[in-house]
Design an enzyme around this catalytic site. Structure first.
Site, short mmCIF file in Angstrom:
data_model
loop_
_atom_site.label_atom_id
_atom_site.label_comp_id
_atom_site.label_asym_id
_atom_site.label_seq_id
_atom_site.Cartn_x
_atom_site.Cartn_y
_atom_site.Cartn_z
N HIS A 39 44.36 35.16 43.96
CA HIS A 39 43.22 35.85 44.56
C HIS A 39 43.26 35.65 46.07
O HIS A 39 43.87 34.70 46.57
CB HIS A 39 41.91 35.28 44.00
CG HIS A 39 41.66 35.64 42.57
ND1 HIS A 39 40.42 35.53 42.00
CD2 HIS A 39 42.48 36.09 41.59
CE1 HIS A 39 40.48 35.91 40.74
NE2 HIS A 39 41.73 36.24 40.46
N GLU A 41 41.17 34.49 48.23
CA GLU A 41 40.71 33.19 48.70
C GLU A 41 41.75 32.10 48.44
O GLU A 41 42.00 31.26 49.31
CB GLU A 41 39.39 32.81 48.01
CG GLU A 41 38.23 33.74 48.32
CD GLU A 41 38.09 34.90 47.35
OE1 GLU A 41 36.98 35.46 47.27
OE2 GLU A 41 39.06 35.25 46.66
N CYS A 69 34.97 34.41 43.01
CA CYS A 69 34.86 34.21 41.56
C CYS A 69 34.79 32.72 41.27
O CYS A 69 35.03 31.89 42.16
CB CYS A 69 36.06 34.86 40.86
SG CYS A 69 37.59 33.92 41.02
N CYS A 72 37.96 30.79 42.34
CA CYS A 72 38.07 30.65 43.79
C CYS A 72 37.03 29.68 44.32
O CYS A 72 37.30 28.88 45.22
CB CYS A 72 37.93 32.01 44.47
SG CYS A 72 39.33 33.09 44.13
#
Length: 183
Positions: A39, A41, A69, A72
């Protein structure tokens, strides 16, 4: 937008700033890397840690295109980032792009397991933790790695036999082969 235009992943980008300087950048690379953890991040955290030479991102602010999320958010906490600023909520990501993370957020907030899990008791399962404590090092102390004594390394065959047994199923109630099962 690079992740969207390049087809590398979803519309999620991130920068990490320390003392007014960008120290980490990332965009969603899930499709490009075939890595569900890539992801924006997480990619930015990896970049910042490498650039700064540390896993402690205290003093940093993370700017993200969307509300992080749960995965993350956990990575952000582990990295000790001071603050998060995001542009879109999880609800907006769902409404405009079809991302459906809300059940993960709700499940975690309500203390529900997201994946069925089961604790198994195997001989020596706590030995690595006891050895770590015995060595007296704080979490994340960097030490030269040497070959671990066999006595405190879990035996994959024992873990496999106790977890899978004769049923061919994983521990817990999931109905797929164990990742430890032979190919």
């Amino acid at each position: 937008m690079f992740g969207v235009y390049s087809g590398e992943g979803g519309p999620f980008g991130c920068v990490i700033v320390k003392d007014g300087e960008v120290v980490g950048r990332g965009h969603n690379r899930v499709l490009a890397d075939l890595d569900p953890s890539a992801h924006g991040e997480v990619v930015a955290i990896r970049d910042a840690c490498k650039r700064l030479g540390t896993i402690d991102l205290s003093g940093c602010v993370l700017f993200s295109s969307s509300e992080p999320c749960p995965m993350c958010e956990a990575a952000i906490r582990w990295a000790r980032v001071d603050r998060v600023v995001y542009a879109a909520t999880v609800h907006e990501a769902e409404e405009f792009a079809g991302f459906m993370d809300r059940d993960m957020y709700d499940g975690m907030r309500n203390g529900r397991d997201l994946v069925p899990s089961k604790l198994i008791h195997i001989q020596g399962r706590l030995d690595p933790f006891v050895e770590y404590r015995r060595r007296g090092g704080p979490v994340y102390r960097r030490r030269p790695m040497t070959e671990a004594p066999r006595a405190w390394r879990p035996d994959v065959a024992v873990l496999y036999s106790q977890c899978v047994g004769s049923t061919g199923l994983e521990c817990g109630s999931r109905r797929r082969r164990s990742s430890l099962s032979p190919s």
